[in-house]
Write a protein that holds these residues in place. Structure first.
Motif, PDB file in Angstrom:
ATOM      1  N   ARG A  23      41.591  17.588  35.983  1.00  0.00           N
ATOM      2  CA  ARG A  23      40.842  16.378  35.603  1.00  0.00           C
ATOM      3  C   ARG A  23      39.352  16.650  35.575  1.00  0.00           C
ATOM      4  NH1 ARG A  23      37.529  12.987  37.189  1.00  0.00           N
ATOM      5  NH2 ARG A  23      37.362  14.066  39.176  1.00  0.00           N
ATOM      6  N   ALA A  24      38.825  17.260  36.626  1.00  0.00           N
ATOM      7  CA  ALA A  24      37.390  17.546  36.680  1.00  0.00           C
ATOM      8  C   ALA A  24      36.990  18.561  35.612  1.00  0.00           C
ATOM      9  CB  ALA A  24      37.023  18.059  38.072  1.00  0.00           C
ATOM     10  N   GLY A  25      37.829  19.569  35.415  1.00  0.00           N
ATOM     11  CA  GLY A  25      37.513  20.593  34.416  1.00  0.00           C
ATOM     12  C   GLY A  25      37.557  20.070  33.001  1.00  0.00           C
ATOM     13  N   TYR A  26      38.552  19.228  32.690  1.00  0.00           N
ATOM     14  CA  TYR A  26      38.648  18.698  31.333  1.00  0.00           C
ATOM     15  C   TYR A  26      37.511  17.716  31.056  1.00  0.00           C
ATOM     16  CZ  TYR A  26      41.049  17.336  27.017  1.00  0.00           C
ATOM     17  OH  TYR A  26      41.385  17.122  25.701  1.00  0.00           O
ATOM     18  N   ALA A  27      37.125  16.936  32.049  1.00  0.00           N
ATOM     19  CA  ALA A  27      35.985  16.027  31.884  1.00  0.00           C
ATOM     20  C   ALA A  27      34.729  16.821  31.539  1.00  0.00           C
ATOM     21  CB  ALA A  27      35.776  15.209  33.149  1.00  0.00           C
ATOM     22  N   ALA A  28      34.534  17.943  32.207  1.00  0.00           N
ATOM     23  CA  ALA A  28      33.355  18.781  31.933  1.00  0.00           C
ATOM     24  C   ALA A  28      33.415  19.352  30.521  1.00  0.00           C
ATOM     25  CB  ALA A  28      33.273  19.904  32.967  1.00  0.00           C
ATOM     26  N   ARG A  29      34.607  19.764  30.086  1.00  0.00           N
ATOM     27  CA  ARG A  29      34.750  20.296  28.723  1.00  0.00           C
ATOM     28  C   ARG A  29      34.439  19.216  27.675  1.00  0.00           C
ATOM     29  NH1 ARG A  29      38.062  25.097  28.020  1.00  0.00           N
ATOM     30  NH2 ARG A  29      37.942  26.255  29.976  1.00  0.00           N
ATOM     31  N   ILE A  30      34.893  18.002  27.926  1.00  0.00           N
ATOM     32  CA  ILE A  30      34.638  16.905  26.994  1.00  0.00           C
ATOM     33  C   ILE A  30      33.144  16.620  26.899  1.00  0.00           C
ATOM     34  CG2 ILE A  30      34.935  14.414  26.660  1.00  0.00           C
ATOM     35  CD1 ILE A  30      37.770  14.776  27.859  1.00  0.00           C
ATOM     36  N   LEU A  31      32.485  16.570  28.025  1.00  0.00           N
ATOM     37  CA  LEU A  31      31.034  16.324  28.032  1.00  0.00           C
ATOM     38  C   LEU A  31      30.299  17.435  27.299  1.00  0.00           C
ATOM     39  CD1 LEU A  31      30.647  15.037  31.697  1.00  0.00           C
ATOM     40  CD2 LEU A  31      30.336  13.693  29.609  1.00  0.00           C
ATOM     41  N   GLU A  32      30.788  18.640  27.430  1.00  0.00           N
ATOM     42  CA  GLU A  32      30.182  19.769  26.719  1.00  0.00           C
ATOM     43  C   GLU A  32      30.394  19.655  25.218  1.00  0.00           C
ATOM     44  OE1 GLU A  32      30.626  24.662  26.504  1.00  0.00           O
ATOM     45  OE2 GLU A  32      31.607  23.523  28.105  1.00  0.00           O
ATOM     46  N   MET A  33      31.637  19.306  24.808  1.00  0.00           N
ATOM     47  CA  MET A  33      31.929  19.163  23.379  1.00  0.00           C
ATOM     48  C   MET A  33      31.143  18.012  22.765  1.00  0.00           C
ATOM     49  SD  MET A  33      36.011  19.935  22.895  1.00  0.00           S
ATOM     50  CE  MET A  33      36.604  18.930  24.255  1.00  0.00           C
ATOM     51  N   GLY A  34      30.894  16.959  23.536  1.00  0.00           N
ATOM     52  CA  GLY A  34      30.215  15.785  23.006  1.00  0.00           C
ATOM     53  C   GLY A  34      28.715  15.814  23.132  1.00  0.00           C
ATOM     54  N   ALA A  35      28.164  16.930  23.608  1.00  0.00           N
ATOM     55  CA  ALA A  35      26.708  17.024  23.741  1.00  0.00           C
ATOM     56  C   ALA A  35      26.052  16.916  22.372  1.00  0.00           C
ATOM     57  CB  ALA A  35      26.328  18.339  24.408  1.00  0.00           C
ATOM     58  N   PRO A  36      24.882  16.277  22.273  1.00  0.00           N
ATOM     59  CA  PRO A  36      24.212  16.110  20.974  1.00  0.00           C
ATOM     60  C   PRO A  36      23.943  17.449  20.295  1.00  0.00           C
ATOM     61  CG  PRO A  36      23.177  14.736  22.638  1.00  0.00           C
ATOM     62  CD  PRO A  36      24.125  15.635  23.366  1.00  0.00           C
ATOM     63  N   VAL A  37      24.316  17.530  19.030  1.00  0.00           N
ATOM     64  CA  VAL A  37      24.054  18.700  18.199  1.00  0.00           C
ATOM     65  C   VAL A  37      23.692  18.200  16.817  1.00  0.00           C
ATOM     66  CG1 VAL A  37      25.566  20.299  19.435  1.00  0.00           C
ATOM     67  CG2 VAL A  37      26.510  18.875  17.609  1.00  0.00           C
ATOM     68  N   ASP A  38      23.133  19.064  16.006  1.00  0.00           N
ATOM     69  CA  ASP A  38      22.786  18.698  14.637  1.00  0.00           C
ATOM     70  C   ASP A  38      24.009  18.871  13.755  1.00  0.00           C
ATOM     71  OD1 ASP A  38      20.144  18.168  15.258  1.00  0.00           O
ATOM     72  OD2 ASP A  38      19.536  20.253  14.996  1.00  0.00           O
ATOM     73  N   GLU A  39      24.586  17.753  13.344  1.00  0.00           N
ATOM     74  CA  GLU A  39      25.743  17.766  12.451  1.00  0.00           C
ATOM     75  C   GLU A  39      25.320  17.278  11.072  1.00  0.00           C
ATOM     76  OE1 GLU A  39      28.534  18.955  13.132  1.00  0.00           O
ATOM     77  OE2 GLU A  39      28.759  18.931  15.302  1.00  0.00           O
TER      78      GLU A  39
END
Length: 589
Positions: free
Chosen positions: A566-582
């Motif tokens: 749970r803690a690891g997947y939450a961290a991965r999601i936050l990483e994937m959703g970090a602001p980037v230029d799309e």
């Protein structure tokens, strides 16, 4: 390329205005899930609630829709009434092919009609009709009326809601061509908030097929793979209902509100029993040669004579688990009778069944009384559950008004959170273990189809956290690619990245901005960005106690392993959703 832009129809129900928009981005987002996220990023409102009239309701198809078999689904995207964040739902039927024949990549509906309205769209026609007289009509009857109201050929698709959508239950569904649904997260509620009772999509144009030898050769190869494999034969035969007995043997079948993970009575609602006792016929989505839709029948005797009325009800594994095992209803015909009421009211069958399972246990434990439930809910009592479904759809009191908003909402008010079987929304039917519970609990759509976490649990006895997390992210990305094509996920064993890229090139879409895998990762990040911008906090998600109390084929659930996941997947999601230029991103509101 055939068309390097998306052709979008924008319909505003408030103003009555319709426009056609040619939106660039085919090479960046492909279509389907990618196009829907791109459209919501452009036209949606992060700073307004789900029921704001200007929030868009989006129906998007993919670049291979109509060109290859099993490219047969539509992605419906909206801000969900369930959690007030961006979400998606998928349905088959004829909706995708109808949009293709209407020469549209997406339909976007905004605004709110003054009175209950039906919308009809095609390549040559946009029309709204006042259907206030249909208020309160069930979804099945509404479909009959709309088919007469908007006559058309077999390329016509009818989408509609029942009373649950009108009354803004958070898990009202959109019925698509009777036997398919945009089921989860409240798509029917989003329609109800717009005073939109139904949508007719008229496929009133043709479309050409690619010239040359490459396309027909590839089509034949893909068709052969999809129709000769044992996997697809399973879906046509017993269908996903075949999962009942294997999951029961694995002690992974949710039973009696997940108080058990198996039962000696499960055979009464097995896929084999449904096929022997109730199966009437198979059906298929448009553009699909498999025919996985299983239609059973229920029989009702008229009180005034000895005549019977027979009704057709679709079924597969998820409806059986939720309205059978979770309620300890062990007669296949009784399960169909409950589903028949759910279909008419226009509710998501998984959420409705799981909500009633919680309510039954809450009543049994004294958390609530019959003053709240009105009915004396008892395990296995199909007649009472049928009446309770109508109360969820048309709430008579605070209890049902809250349970219509979600099981956990009701449990927070009355108690019983520990045994509320909610993983983001009411659970799907796989009590397989830690990876699945984390996958659904924190997943983007809180769906068993966000990733194959249920399959991972069944194949791996090890407790390697990194390996499991890598799987969830990678498998999720692969599924997103197929969701951008809006193909049926049953075909994911055939439509791998390389084959999808080849199929794209064969129809003229070879010029992509990166590989198919890179585009999938881009869409994956954009979708998470949208949810996080609307307030999603995966690090705050907790999994209810009931999930720590079960035993599967591997033994008692490992709470330390699940917490690490749970803690690891939450961290991965936050990483994937970090602001980037799309490409095409808007600035934050």
């Amino acid at each position: 390329m055939i068309r390097d832009y998306f052709r979008i129809m924008m319909v505003n129900l408030t103003t009555g205005k319709t426009t056609i928009v040619e939106l660039p981005g085919r090479g960046d987002y492909l279509g389907g899930a990618g196009l829907a996220a791109h459209l919501f990023d452009k036209y949606g409102h992060v700073d307004r609630d789900w029921d704001d009239p200007e929030q868009p309701l989006i129906f998007a198809i993919g670049p291979l829709t109509g060109y290859f078999p099993l490219m047969s689904k539509t992605c419906c995207a909206f801000r969900s009434p369930y959690h007030n964040q961006y979400t998606e739902s998928y349905a088959g039927g004829k909706s995708a092919l109808s949009l293709r024949f209407a020469d549209l990549d997406a339909l976007v509906v905004t605004g709110r009609a003054k009175r209950l309205t039906a919308l009809c769209v095609g390549s040559r026609r946009v029309e709204t009709r006042d259907v206030e007289y249909l208020r309160g009509f069930d979804a099945i009857h509404t479909g009959r009326v709309l088919r007469k109201m908007f006559p058309g050929s077999g390329r016509r698709s009818i989408l509609r809601i029942g009373p649950a959508g009108e009354n803004l239950s958070s898990y009202a569904c959109i019925n698509v061509d009777t036997f398919r649904h945009f089921g989860r997260m409240g798509g029917g509620t989003a329609m109800g908030a717009k005073n939109l009772k139904g949508i007719c999509i008229l496929g009133d144009r043709g479309f050409g097929l690619p010239e040359g030898k490459e396309y027909p050769k590839l089509y034949k190869e893909i068709f052969k793979q999809l129709t000769t494999t044992e996997m697809m034969a399973k879906y046509h035969g017993l269908g996903t209902a075949v999962n009942i007995n294997p999951l029961n043997e694995l002690k992974s079948l949710p039973w009696k509100n997940l108080q058990q993970t198996s039962s000696p009575e499960a055979d009464g609602i097995s896929g084999e029993t449904f096929a022997d006792d109730t199966l009437l016929r198979n059906a298929a989505c448009a553009g699909c040669p498999v025919g996985c839709i299983h239609v059973g029948f229920v029989r009702e005797q008229f009180q005034t004579n000895n005549q019977y009325l027979y009704r057709q009800v679709g079924y597969d594994y998820e409806p059986i688990f939720s309205c059978g095992g979770m309620l300890e209803v062990t007669d296949a015909s009784d399960v169909l009778r409950i589903l028949d009421v759910i279909e008419k009211e226009g509710l998501d069958c998984m959420s409705a069944g799981v909500a009633l399972a919680w309510a039954t246990e809450a009543l049994e434990k004294g958390v609530v009384s019959t003053e709240e439930t009105v009915l004396d809910l008892k395990w296995g009592d199909a007649e009472t559950y049928m009446k309770a479904v109508e109360l969820i759809s048309r709430p008579p009191n605070e209890f049902y008004a809250l349970i219509a908003k979600g099981t956990m909402r009701c449990a927070e008010r009355y108690g019983g959170q520990d045994f509320a079987c909610v993983l983001g929304q009411e659970m799907a039917g796989y009590a397989t273990g830690e990876v699945f519970f984390v996958s659904e609990g924190l997943g983007f759509r809180h769906s068993h189809l966000d990733s194959g976490g249920y399959a991972y649990d069944q194949k791996h006895e090890d407790k390697d956290v990194k390996r499991a997390l890598d799987f969830l992210v990678q498998d999720g990305r692969e599924r997103i690619v197929l969701n951008c094509m809006v193909g049926c996920l049953f075909s994911r064993g055939v439509y791998k990245d390389d084959l999808l890229a080849e199929a794209m090139a064969s129809v003229g879409y070879g010029e992509l901005h990166g590989s198919v895998a890179e585009i999938g990762a881009r869409v994956q990040k954009l979708r998470w960005r949208l949810r996080l911008r609307m307030g999603y906090r995966p690090d705050k998600v907790r999994i209810p106690k009931r999930y720590t109390e079960i035993t599967t084929w591997k033994g008692p659930l490992d709470t330390d392993y699940m917490e690490a996941l749970r803690a690891g997947y939450a961290a991965r999601i936050l990483e994937m959703g970090a602001p980037v230029d799309e490409p095409g991103d808007k600035e934050d509101d």
